[in-house]
Design an enzyme around this catalytic site. Structure first.
Site, PDB file in Angstrom:
ATOM      1  N   LYS A  67       0.848  -1.198   0.000  1.00 13.70           N
ATOM      2  CA  LYS A  67       0.000   0.000   0.000  1.00 13.70           C
ATOM      3  C   LYS A  67       0.879   1.242   0.000  1.00 13.70           C
ATOM      4  CE  LYS A  67      -3.953   1.948   2.569  1.00 13.70           C
ATOM      5  NZ  LYS A  67      -4.774   1.844   3.809  1.00 13.70           N
ATOM      6  N   SER A  96      -9.739   1.806   2.691  1.00 10.88           N
ATOM      7  CA  SER A  96      -8.842   2.570   1.844  1.00 10.88           C
ATOM      8  C   SER A  96      -7.794   1.708   1.127  1.00 10.88           C
ATOM      9  CB  SER A  96      -8.093   3.610   2.688  1.00 10.88           C
ATOM     10  OG  SER A  96      -7.263   2.965   3.653  1.00 10.88           O
ATOM     11  N   SER A 102     -10.174  -0.471   6.894  1.00 13.69           N
ATOM     12  CA  SER A 102      -9.506  -0.257   5.601  1.00 13.69           C
ATOM     13  C   SER A 102      -8.796  -1.474   5.026  1.00 13.69           C
ATOM     14  CB  SER A 102      -8.500   0.890   5.713  1.00 13.69           C
ATOM     15  OG  SER A 102      -9.163   2.121   5.600  1.00 13.69           O
TER      16      SER A 102
END
Lengths: 502, 486
Positions: A85, A170, A194
């Protein structure tokens, strides 16, 4: 030896554990495995799962891994490529946090979690797309544009008119990349859901460890008291392998906990006979679709069939979790994001006046959702409102943690749906922030309580995209959570493939 | 309240009410939350860690030694040590504050109430309340004078540990404020928690000043920021109190505001009003756990504290028979107190006190030296005092010997020997000289016997001259008195 078992595309179909086994046997090299994923990554660009691809670095790391293996120095994830990420700082590799304000930021340091993974032998494919500063549940709030869910709705029944679905957020890019076989595993961060929500939307497994289990050092902060790194992969075993490499005490993070890292993979062995599973009635929220309720009941039946004792538990303060979360997280964020001021690094929009430079820089650098949360956060911390909002939310947080503590006196894990709906289409829910926030309704409480929680794909929705079930455990009892998740996984036998594999 | 502390206005008497907030830089090799060095005077931005620059994803880790220093300071200020305290974020934007917040302690500081004894003029003392002491980070430094169009920022200071020490509004004059600063500095230097160097900014003071009619409620206060010398603290307070009295006596009201002291003009100027004040949005720093101390650890630090100025002063008065004033002067600096005790070892303690506070201080002052660099060691001064006490040299001669010791670093005895300065205390020898001088001056002797006292002194001078100043003046006086008595 002739590698006859797979062509290059076949290598991307392997789970992380399978890939590791193949590497160990010498069936293929890390370079071959990595090259196959680099090819998939390029072919899957339509998903916009990556903000930055790092193919050269990946091949260098793969070669180094192959050399280590030849020298007999293989680590627990030796040669396995993964996606990261874009919230994890990676030395010499641009790290944007999905924000324009960090569009050209290249950290001179490596986050502890990624450093741990590289030490275990893993190979970095690239940096994945995400909602800006990890704020969002759709991955639509990224300066790099939305990531796309490889799953599609079936037919035209829902009037989705062919619009692609969001991967959730996210950590949307990480979930999409794993679902679409661009990477066998990826790391994400979970603040209020997330990791788990995008895992559920994309039909993969996503684990948020106990707060303090993985170091936060080098992860761009959203809400410091909630942020926690964790793995996304296609199997529970893969998540266990990854967590073992990621976790550990770090003196550079005062909130990291100094306790040994168990062998999570070994914890998967054995059955769940006698495991006590709690079903919290408070998670039956208004307007929850029948199919979610049915999925949940199916989960109960699967666990019972395997010898678990399922009973009701009460988590009475659940309904206050979401409002408390949407006070505490923005409050911390409003302060954490103050450093993006155009002075030392990142975007600067120049002006002769200091205040104007701040205003122009932050106006141009932050997207609408980040601005909204910074404003909410500054408001709830301001003089005269602090007690009514922030302090009260902290009290609610204590009550929610107390609810779980009490529940765990009688049960070992809690089973809930991961999300109140399957993946929605890109462009939906964008005009109503509250509707978007409701995505966190089932994941937020475990975040507030700092508990380990996992989402396991449990079936497909009527519309087509997958649905996940969530298991929540005691602090630092990832082993029980993983073992229960493995049982769910076996029962669900989820083997559907997303349509958007290309 | 003593009459003398009131200020006379046009419309009657006024009383000052002063509270001080002192920022003391903690002596520590590393910063409060990072491993970067704290050395003074390094090249700009050469002592900045990733944490100090607030790079993304960086986290603070508390420096245990700074915590120990704060506890030590709290104990020395007779204050309550809070075993549970919390670090908060104080949020505001400024280029020399990289994170956009300062880590400080707001509602739960590490040290609570205590007190400090001021040493006032004439040996009087007064006890003043300490409200709290907390740990916080320093900000960086903005340099506005390096070019017309740019401000430069030096982050070397960013993250250095400070102790903010807040007094109760107990001070009633600029002199008391000065005494407070001196005493606080003395205590912090004794325990090695702060070097007290105001020029380098290791000790800075914000003064809260208001005025009121004696006995009435507190008036509106103004805060004067960043005073960096004891003299400026006193001057700024005096100016500010008189300014406020003038405002009120002219029919106006004092505005609650922050002011700056212009040391060149000697005036305070408004910086910002309370309405413009920041809302700092304090909240507990989620990157740091609450600070939990162990009572046994605190007790260990307490047991290892050095003798503090007040105790030392009491001991000097009790053991050495010094006046409160002299004892106060000698204990203000630990180095001076140690020097004194070494010099006084086995000697006349009061005589030693006089020599340290007058001759030694005078010579050091003139040479611009501090006690650590005194050319005359404490033992050497003790040697000189010994020579005076056993009559080997006179006090008058001793001053010359001391001057030479200061100049050359030689021992007193060596100088006395080399110059043949040893005092003559042989009564027979002195009597012989006295007899000779009287015989050579029969007329003066006659007048003296007739009662001309002036001539008695003249005879002393003659005898001293005849002995090149070496005769013991006490003996000379005695013998002359007998020989010239009616």
């Amino acid at each position: 030896m002739t590698p006859d078992l797979t062509g290059l595309t076949g290598l991307t179909g392997l789970t992380l554990a399978e890939a590791r086994a193949g590497l160990e046997k010498g069936a293929f090299s890390s370079r071959e495995l990595t090259a196959a994923h680099i090819e998939a990554m390029a072919a899957g660009r339509g998903l916009n799962a990556f903000i930055t691809e790092t193919p050269e670095r990946a091949l260098e790391m793969a070669d180094a891994s192959d050399a280590r293996r030849r020298a007999g120095e293989a680590g627990p994830m030796e040669g396995v490529p993964i996606a990261v990420k874009d919230l994890f700082c990676t030395e010499g590799v641009r790290t944007t946090a999905g924000s324009r304000i960090l569009e050209s930021f290249v950290p001179p340091y490596e986050s502890t979690v990624t450093a741990n993974l590289w030490r275990a032998g893993a190979v970095m494919l690239g940096k994945t797309n995400m909602d800006e500063f990890a704020m969002g549940s759709s991955n639509m709030f990224s300066f790099a544009g939305p990531a796309i869910n490889p799953w599609r709705r079936q037919g035209d029944r829902t009037g989705a008119d062919g619009r692609p679905l969001v991967p959730g957020g996210s950590s949307g890019g990480s979930a999409a990349a794993v679902a679409a076989r661009l990477a066998p595993g990826a790391i994400g961060t979970d603040t209020g859901g997330s990791i788990r929500q995008p895992a559920s939307f994309c039909g993969v497994v996503g684990l948020k460890p106990t707060y303090g289990r993985c170091s936060r050092w080098g992860i761009v902060a959203f809400a410091s008291s909630l942020d926690q790194a964790g793995p996304l992969a296609r199997t529970v075993r893969d998540c266990a392998i990854m967590l073992g490499a990621m976790a550990g005490h770090d003196a550079k993070d005062s909130t990291s906990v100094d306790r040994p890292v168990p062998d999570y993979e070994a914890a998967l062995a054995g059955d769940i006979k006698g495991l006590r599973v709690g079903i919290p009635s408070e998670y039956r929220v208004d307007g929850m679709p029948d199919e979610i309720e049915r999925l949940w009941r199916r989960g109960v039946a699967w666990l019972e069939e395997r010898g678990a004792e399922v009973g009701d538990v009460s988590l009475p303060h659940t309904k206050y979790a979401l409002p408390a979360y949407y006070i505490i997280a923005p409050a911390e964020a409003s302060s954490n994001l103050a450093r993006y001021d155009g002075v030392r690094y990142g975007l600067r929009v120049p002006s002769d006046d200091l205040t104007e430079m701040y205003e122009k820089t932050r106006s141009a650098g932050f997207g609408a959702e980040v601005k909204r949360r910074v404003l909410i956060g500054a408001y709830v911390l301001s003089a005269g409102y602090y007690d009514a909002y922030y302090l009260k939310a902290q009290k609610v947080r204590s009550l929610i943690a107390g609810d779980f503590r009490q529940a765990f006196e009688t049960v070992d894990v809690v089973l809930t749906p991961t999300t109140p709906s399957p993946a929605f289409a890109v462009g939906e829910k964008t005009d109503d922030p509250i509707a978007m926030y409701l995505n966190d309704v089932f994941t937020g409480p475990a975040s507030l309580a700092g508990l380990p929680a996992i989402s396991v794909p449990a079936g497909l929705s009527e519309e087509g995209p997958p649905l996940g079930l969530q298991l929540i455990g005691r602090p630092f009892d990832e082993e029980t959570v993983l073992r229960a998740a493995r049982a769910l996984e076996q029962a669900a036998a989820f083997d559907a493939m997303p349509q958007g594999l290309g | 309240m003593a009459e003398g502390l009131l200020i006379e206005g046009r419309t009657g008497d006024w009383e000052m009410v002063i509270g001080l907030e002192v920022h003391a830089q903690v002596i520590s090799k590393a910063k409060l939350f990072s491993g970067a060095s704290t050395r003074f005077g390094a090249a700009p931005n050469s002592q900045v860690s990733l944490v100090d620059a607030a790079m993304p994803g960086m986290l603070p880790v508390i420096n245990a030694y700074c915590v120990e220093q704060a506890v030590r300071a709290g104990l020395a200020l007779k204050s309550r040590i809070n075993l549970f305290s919390v670090f908060d974020r104080k949020n505001y934007f400024y280029p020399d504050l990289p994170a956009g917040y300062q880590i400080s302690q707001y509602s739960q500081p590490i040290v609570g109430e205590g007190d400090i004894v001021l040493d006032l003029e004439g040996g009087a003392t007064r006890t003043v309340g300490i409200t709290r002491l907390h740990l916080e980070q320093d900000a960086g430094k903005s340099l506005h004078d390096r070019g017309p169009a740019a401000t430069h920022v030096d982050l070397n200071r960013s993250g250095i540990a400070l102790m903010e020490i807040v007094s109760e509004p107990d001070l009633r004059s600029a002199e008391e404020a000065g005494a407070y600063m001196r005493k606080l500095r003395s205590i912090l230097r004794y325990i090695g928690a702060c070097d007290g160097n105001m020029e380098e900014g290791s000790l800075r003071c914000d003064a809260n000043v208001s005025v009121r009619r004696p006995g009435e409620a507190y008036g509106t206060r103004c805060e004067i920021k960043n005073l960096n010398s004891v003299r400026f603290v006193m001057r700024a307070i005096d100016y500010e109190a008189r300014r406020q009295i003038e405002v009120i006596e002219d029919g106006g009201t004092v505005a609650l505001e922050t002011r700056l002291f212009d040391s060149e003009a000697g005036v305070t100027r408004a910086m910002r009003s309370k309405e413009e004040a920041h809302d700092y949005r304090y909240f507990p720093d989620p990157d740091l756990l609450p600070l939990v101390l162990d009572q046994a650890w605190v007790d260990e630090i307490k047991a290892a504290l050095p003798e503090l100025p007040d105790d030392k002063k009491a001991r000097f008065i009790g053991d050495y028979g010094l006046s409160a004033y002299d004892a106060g002067v000698l204990v203000a600096e630990k180095d001076v107190a140690d020097y004194y005790e070494t010099a006084a070892q086995g000697r006349d303690a009061k005589l030693a006190a006089n020599w340290v506070t007058s001759e030694l201080f005078g010579a050091l002052n003139k040479a611009g030296l501090d006690i650590a660099h005194a050319p005359v060691s404490a033992a050497a001064l003790g040697g000189l005092i010994g020579l005076i006490a056993d009559g080997a040299i006179s006090g008058r001669m001793a001053k010359d010997v001391f001057a030479e010791m200061f100049e050359t670093g030689k021992e007193a005895a060596a100088i006395v020997e080399a110059k043949g300065l040893r005092q003559v205390s042989d009564e027979g020898a002195i009597e012989a000289v006295v007899d000779r001088v009287i015989a050579e001056n029969p007329a003066q002797a006659e007048q003296c016997r007739a009662g001309n006292q002036k001539l008695a002194g003249w005879f002393v001078g003659q005898v001293m001259r005849a002995t090149q100043g070496k005769a013991n003046p006490k003996l000379v006086n005695e013998i002359l008195r007998i020989k010239l008595s009616g």
